[in-house]
Scaffold this motif. Sequence first.
Motif, PDB file in Angstrom:
ATOM      1  N   GLY A 182       5.079  11.364  -0.344  1.00  0.00           N
ATOM      2  CA  GLY A 182       6.334  11.099   0.357  1.00  0.00           C
ATOM      3  C   GLY A 182       6.126  10.236   1.588  1.00  0.00           C
ATOM      4  O   GLY A 182       5.000   9.978   1.996  1.00  0.00           O
ATOM      5  N   ARG A 183       7.257   9.775   2.179  1.00  0.00           N
ATOM      6  CA  ARG A 183       7.153   8.890   3.327  1.00  0.00           C
ATOM      7  C   ARG A 183       6.404   9.530   4.494  1.00  0.00           C
ATOM      8  O   ARG A 183       5.617   8.894   5.164  1.00  0.00           O
ATOM      9  N   LYS A 184       6.711  10.801   4.747  1.00  0.00           N
ATOM     10  CA  LYS A 184       6.084  11.443   5.898  1.00  0.00           C
ATOM     11  C   LYS A 184       4.590  11.610   5.676  1.00  0.00           C
ATOM     12  O   LYS A 184       3.775  11.370   6.566  1.00  0.00           O
ATOM     13  N   ARG A 185       4.228  12.032   4.447  1.00  0.00           N
ATOM     14  CA  ARG A 185       2.796  12.183   4.171  1.00  0.00           C
ATOM     15  C   ARG A 185       2.108  10.826   4.179  1.00  0.00           C
ATOM     16  O   ARG A 185       0.976  10.694   4.622  1.00  0.00           O
ATOM     17  N   ALA A 186       2.822   9.801   3.658  1.00  0.00           N
ATOM     18  CA  ALA A 186       2.238   8.464   3.632  1.00  0.00           C
ATOM     19  C   ALA A 186       1.950   7.980   5.050  1.00  0.00           C
ATOM     20  O   ALA A 186       0.979   7.266   5.292  1.00  0.00           O
ATOM     21  N   PHE A 187       2.816   8.377   5.998  1.00  0.00           N
ATOM     22  CA  PHE A 187       2.598   7.993   7.386  1.00  0.00           C
ATOM     23  C   PHE A 187       1.252   8.501   7.890  1.00  0.00           C
ATOM     24  O   PHE A 187       0.449   7.755   8.431  1.00  0.00           O
ATOM     25  N   TRP A 188       0.999   9.807   7.658  1.00  0.00           N
ATOM     26  CA  TRP A 188      -0.247  10.391   8.177  1.00  0.00           C
ATOM     27  C   TRP A 188      -1.456   9.999   7.355  1.00  0.00           C
ATOM     28  O   TRP A 188      -2.551   9.837   7.891  1.00  0.00           O
ATOM     29  N   ARG A 189      -1.275   9.889   6.031  1.00  0.00           N
ATOM     30  CA  ARG A 189      -2.448   9.680   5.185  1.00  0.00           C
ATOM     31  C   ARG A 189      -2.788   8.214   4.964  1.00  0.00           C
ATOM     32  O   ARG A 189      -3.932   7.874   4.693  1.00  0.00           O
ATOM     33  N   ILE A 190      -1.798   7.332   5.018  1.00  0.00           N
ATOM     34  CA  ILE A 190      -2.050   5.918   4.720  1.00  0.00           C
ATOM     35  C   ILE A 190      -1.823   5.031   5.949  1.00  0.00           C
ATOM     36  O   ILE A 190      -2.740   4.358   6.432  1.00  0.00           O
ATOM     37  N   ALA A 191      -0.592   5.047   6.468  1.00  0.00           N
ATOM     38  CA  ALA A 191      -0.222   4.080   7.497  1.00  0.00           C
ATOM     39  C   ALA A 191      -1.062   4.231   8.757  1.00  0.00           C
ATOM     40  O   ALA A 191      -1.595   3.255   9.282  1.00  0.00           O
ATOM     41  N   ILE A 192      -1.194   5.476   9.254  1.00  0.00           N
ATOM     42  CA  ILE A 192      -1.926   5.676  10.499  1.00  0.00           C
ATOM     43  C   ILE A 192      -3.410   5.309  10.349  1.00  0.00           C
ATOM     44  O   ILE A 192      -3.942   4.533  11.138  1.00  0.00           O
ATOM     45  N   PRO A 193      -4.099   5.831   9.317  1.00  0.00           N
ATOM     46  CA  PRO A 193      -5.511   5.435   9.187  1.00  0.00           C
ATOM     47  C   PRO A 193      -5.701   3.925   9.050  1.00  0.00           C
ATOM     48  O   PRO A 193      -6.615   3.363   9.627  1.00  0.00           O
ATOM     49  N   MET A 194      -4.793   3.263   8.307  1.00  0.00           N
ATOM     50  CA  MET A 194      -4.959   1.822   8.128  1.00  0.00           C
ATOM     51  C   MET A 194      -4.673   1.054   9.401  1.00  0.00           C
ATOM     52  O   MET A 194      -5.277   0.029   9.671  1.00  0.00           O
ATOM     53  N   ALA A 195      -3.710   1.539  10.175  1.00  0.00           N
ATOM     54  CA  ALA A 195      -3.326   0.821  11.393  1.00  0.00           C
ATOM     55  C   ALA A 195      -4.164   1.239  12.591  1.00  0.00           C
ATOM     56  O   ALA A 195      -3.988   0.699  13.678  1.00  0.00           O
ATOM     57  N   ARG A 196      -5.086   2.188  12.388  1.00  0.00           N
ATOM     58  CA  ARG A 196      -5.811   2.756  13.521  1.00  0.00           C
ATOM     59  C   ARG A 196      -6.433   1.691  14.438  1.00  0.00           C
ATOM     60  O   ARG A 196      -6.278   1.769  15.660  1.00  0.00           O
ATOM     61  N   PRO A 197      -7.117   0.670  13.885  1.00  0.00           N
ATOM     62  CA  PRO A 197      -7.690  -0.340  14.786  1.00  0.00           C
ATOM     63  C   PRO A 197      -6.632  -1.055  15.626  1.00  0.00           C
ATOM     64  O   PRO A 197      -6.836  -1.273  16.821  1.00  0.00           O
ATOM     65  N   SER A 198      -5.490  -1.374  15.020  1.00  0.00           N
ATOM     66  CA  SER A 198      -4.424  -2.042  15.771  1.00  0.00           C
ATOM     67  C   SER A 198      -3.877  -1.132  16.861  1.00  0.00           C
ATOM     68  O   SER A 198      -3.627  -1.566  17.983  1.00  0.00           O
ATOM     69  N   THR A 250       0.813  -1.207   0.000  1.00  0.00           N
ATOM     70  CA  THR A 250       0.000   0.000   0.000  1.00  0.00           C
ATOM     71  C   THR A 250       0.850   1.261   0.000  1.00  0.00           C
ATOM     72  O   THR A 250       0.558   2.220  -0.705  1.00  0.00           O
ATOM     73  N   LEU A 251       1.909   1.223   0.812  1.00  0.00           N
ATOM     74  CA  LEU A 251       2.766   2.405   0.872  1.00  0.00           C
ATOM     75  C   LEU A 251       3.487   2.628  -0.446  1.00  0.00           C
ATOM     76  O   LEU A 251       3.677   3.753  -0.871  1.00  0.00           O
ATOM     77  N   GLU A 252       3.882   1.538  -1.096  1.00  0.00           N
ATOM     78  CA  GLU A 252       4.540   1.692  -2.393  1.00  0.00           C
ATOM     79  C   GLU A 252       3.574   2.297  -3.402  1.00  0.00           C
ATOM     80  O   GLU A 252       3.932   3.149  -4.207  1.00  0.00           O
ATOM     81  N   ALA A 253       2.309   1.859  -3.321  1.00  0.00           N
ATOM     82  CA  ALA A 253       1.290   2.429  -4.205  1.00  0.00           C
ATOM     83  C   ALA A 253       1.147   3.916  -3.940  1.00  0.00           C
ATOM     84  O   ALA A 253       1.099   4.736  -4.865  1.00  0.00           O
ATOM     85  N   ALA A 254       1.114   4.285  -2.633  1.00  0.00           N
ATOM     86  CA  ALA A 254       0.964   5.694  -2.281  1.00  0.00           C
ATOM     87  C   ALA A 254       2.138   6.512  -2.797  1.00  0.00           C
ATOM     88  O   ALA A 254       1.972   7.613  -3.318  1.00  0.00           O
ATOM     89  N   ARG A 255       3.348   5.922  -2.678  1.00  0.00           N
ATOM     90  CA  ARG A 255       4.527   6.675  -3.101  1.00  0.00           C
ATOM     91  C   ARG A 255       4.592   6.776  -4.618  1.00  0.00           C
ATOM     92  O   ARG A 255       5.051   7.780  -5.157  1.00  0.00           O
ATOM     93  N   ALA A 256       4.103   5.739  -5.302  1.00  0.00           N
ATOM     94  CA  ALA A 256       4.039   5.808  -6.761  1.00  0.00           C
ATOM     95  C   ALA A 256       3.086   6.916  -7.194  1.00  0.00           C
ATOM     96  O   ALA A 256       3.223   7.485  -8.271  1.00  0.00           O
ATOM     97  N   LEU A 257       2.097   7.207  -6.337  1.00  0.00           N
ATOM     98  CA  LEU A 257       1.151   8.277  -6.641  1.00  0.00           C
ATOM     99  C   LEU A 257       1.678   9.629  -6.182  1.00  0.00           C
ATOM    100  O   LEU A 257       0.938  10.601  -6.106  1.00  0.00           O
ATOM    101  N   GLY A 258       2.948   9.692  -5.809  1.00  0.00           N
ATOM    102  CA  GLY A 258       3.567  10.972  -5.518  1.00  0.00           C
ATOM    103  C   GLY A 258       3.474  11.411  -4.070  1.00  0.00           C
ATOM    104  O   GLY A 258       3.531  12.595  -3.766  1.00  0.00           O
TER     105      GLY A 258
END
Lengths: 557, 358
Positions: free
Chosen positions: A197-213, A187-195
Amino acid sequence: MSIVTRSLTTITKPVAPAITGRGIRVSWRIPLLPVLIAGLISLPILLLAAELLTPKLDLWAQLWSTVLPRMLGNTLLLMAGVGAGTLIIGTGLAWLVTMYQFPGCAFFDRALLLPLAMPAFIMGFIFMSLFDYAGPVQTAWRALFGRSAPFPDIHSGGGAIIVMTLVLYPYVYMLARSAFREQAGVTLEAARALGCGRKRAFWRIAIPMARPSLAAGAALALMEAMTDFATVRFFSFPTISEGVVRLWEGRMDRVAATELASLLMIVALALLVVERQLRGRARYHQQGGSGRRPVRAALKGQSKWGAFAVCALVLFAAFVLPIGQLVLWAVHEINGHVPGTWETVYGQYVGNSFALAGIAAVLTVGLALLLAHSARIWKSRFVHGLTRIGTMGYALPGSVIAAGVLLTIAPVDHTLHEWLGTGLLLTGSVVGLMYAYVVRFLAVAHKSVESSLDKVKPSMDEAARTLGARPWDVLRRIQAPLVANGVLAALILVFVDVMKELPATLLLRPFGLDTLGVWAYMLAAESFWQAASIPALTIVAVGLIPVILLMRTGDRA
Amino acid sequence: MTDISAMLTQTATHTLECSRLTKHYGAQQVLRGVDLHVRSGQIVALLGPSGCGKTTTLRLIAGFEEPDRGRIAIDGRVVTDAKTAIAVEQRQIGMVFQEYALFPHLSVADNIGFGLPGNARDKAGRIGELLALVGLAGLEKRMPHELSGGQQQRVALARALAPQPRVLLLDEPFSNLDTALRAQVRSEVKAILRQAGITCVLVTHDQEEALSLADEIAVMFDGQIAQMADAQTLYHKPATRQVAAFVGEANFLPAMAHGDQAACALGTVGLHEAATGSVDLMIRPEQLQLLPEVNGVRAVVRWQEFYGHDQRIGIALESGEALTVRMDGDAHFVVGETSGVKLRSAAHAFAGATVQTT
């Protein structure tokens, strides 16, 4: 090849007895075993809930006018503080070690789990001694900046929150790490392919996806924070849990303690509901993962050492510093040893602790096996529900369980005494304590046993049967060896948890039966820190066993 | 007289006899009277779409489940009927499971030796024989997770064969292998089974697997065996329209039959067997041929799929019927072109009235 040319006479074995009334035998049977176990576990909780339905209003009024508002406020403050603290530290560290390459990152990846071995109350009294007015830190501070240099008061909620955060962040760290690993790769690779960055991916992808955990990890940490009464007592920050123990132990007022415990139970059950809902969702969220870990980006220059410093600081504060202090004290205590002091009771308390933990482990794992096995046989929603009831004790603070267990067994004791004149057969013995341990730790054992039973696929049983194995042979030759590891893990986990348990042990132990935990607590409460280091170090050493096992198996939570 | 004696010898050599098996799961009837007779040394495939009851039949034979009604006999000994339910472990059957079900805590040798009696020394000889038979000599100390999928499969086979079962049951044995490996493993397994000379029942939903492996194929639909025959018969003379469509590809054309000829959109064509009245002709795609010159029946090429050694071409007849043609890869036709079409061999006819419903 004459494989099939076995003479016909060999099959004239005794024919199996005819089965009559096929199918009927199963349909009306009640799953007796799971019903019994779930009943046993839920009885203390139900009796406590019944107390809530018949509140002693004058008692509540008195509590409300004196200590209750402060305890309630402190409890909420502690939960908010520990929740935020563990989320920030646990999630941040998990992100660092999964996404970046920096000096020691592989080491920190595992070593950051080590604080799990440290019971909060042991950490509490170590920090207390280090940062107290007379402690080395403040003394050095005054020597540097003068006698009136301001220093934050360690006797506060802040101190308790910091200590508990340092001990409990691994719960969030563990779940966050596996969430990032399992789902983030692709998922993160997909996000980065869409332009992105790692820091933005953290807030926009990783955190929302991991929220239940993340939330589930924080809920587990909060459950531990709620069961603690000793740390908050060291830091003069009384919570409801502390109140229950104080009323029970200090004032011998079991009625008031029970009332207060029922209030605490409501908070705990609310937390349990949240955690279970989120756990289910976390499992769903992580199913899309491909199992490929994200590629770690190499950090450079300052940020490289920054990441190292953050990890090193947390590990130092939460593990190296307290262990070092304990060892230092222990060395002093042994060197300056006055004959006839601690060594006379050490062996006895070790024996008590090991015996209690051993019996509780066997009992709990036995019940967990029965529960998991019947769930496999019955495969019904009803039994599944019973399993969930039977394994909810992990969410309840030890003091709540102690109050509930006493409510359950005291009437039995009373009746037995009237009939047989047996005295305090149950409440005066280890029966009550064992009951409490089973209620609290059945979930731990069940989880481990169940996952090992899952490895035995039904087709393996069937394959063994077609190869001539009778049902007993299947159990002996296939199931038992496959489940053995899971059972061993469950035994170790429960054993260690019982060693670390304090409130239920303190409240329910039979007169004169002291354990390492109780001993360490008593000494620390009297500020005999050096003496307390001997039992404390013993407990931490035992507590390290499952943590090291966990570190070796990687990220299996 | 000869018929009766033939029948008698046949029943005598039947290793497996299933008669009138029925089975319900709740309100759902999964088996509606299954009869299956397998001769000694024969490989029979149960072929059908998922949910047709083929796996249930296999599990009844193994004894994992009991039928509502019916009778199962192995080597003449009744193992299942209204009064009898012989336990799985006393049936002397072998089974290869879809997921192999190897015992993960036992080595290859211990897996194979699991069903053998006696101590380690007694077993060693037989284990060695089987390792040689399945071509895994030298791997006896490996653990199952250290083997490839194809190797695991052969261990499962060796394990099932080791105690010399009377019948070997195979449940979708190749579905866990990837396509590239499947054809190779299939021919290896066939060779092993032939060498062992064992009676086999194989469950599969893959017609290619059934056609290439089995001596006879029992095609199942909806809890019943629609037809049991060898591959050739099944392909060229299917008993029902459903069988025809499931085994291979089939075109259907309505026709009027007069004896061994029938009139249809392709003109007058020959029939395998004489029939009269309204019928449905079954025509395999390779029975049709497109001709560059247009005389007689005309067809328009609608689509084309090229496979190299052959190609499939979709055509529409003037009368509107759409048909599929299979031809050599070197024939050249262009979509949209009009060409001639002819039937190269006699067609198989289904009586129209009885089969129209399917």
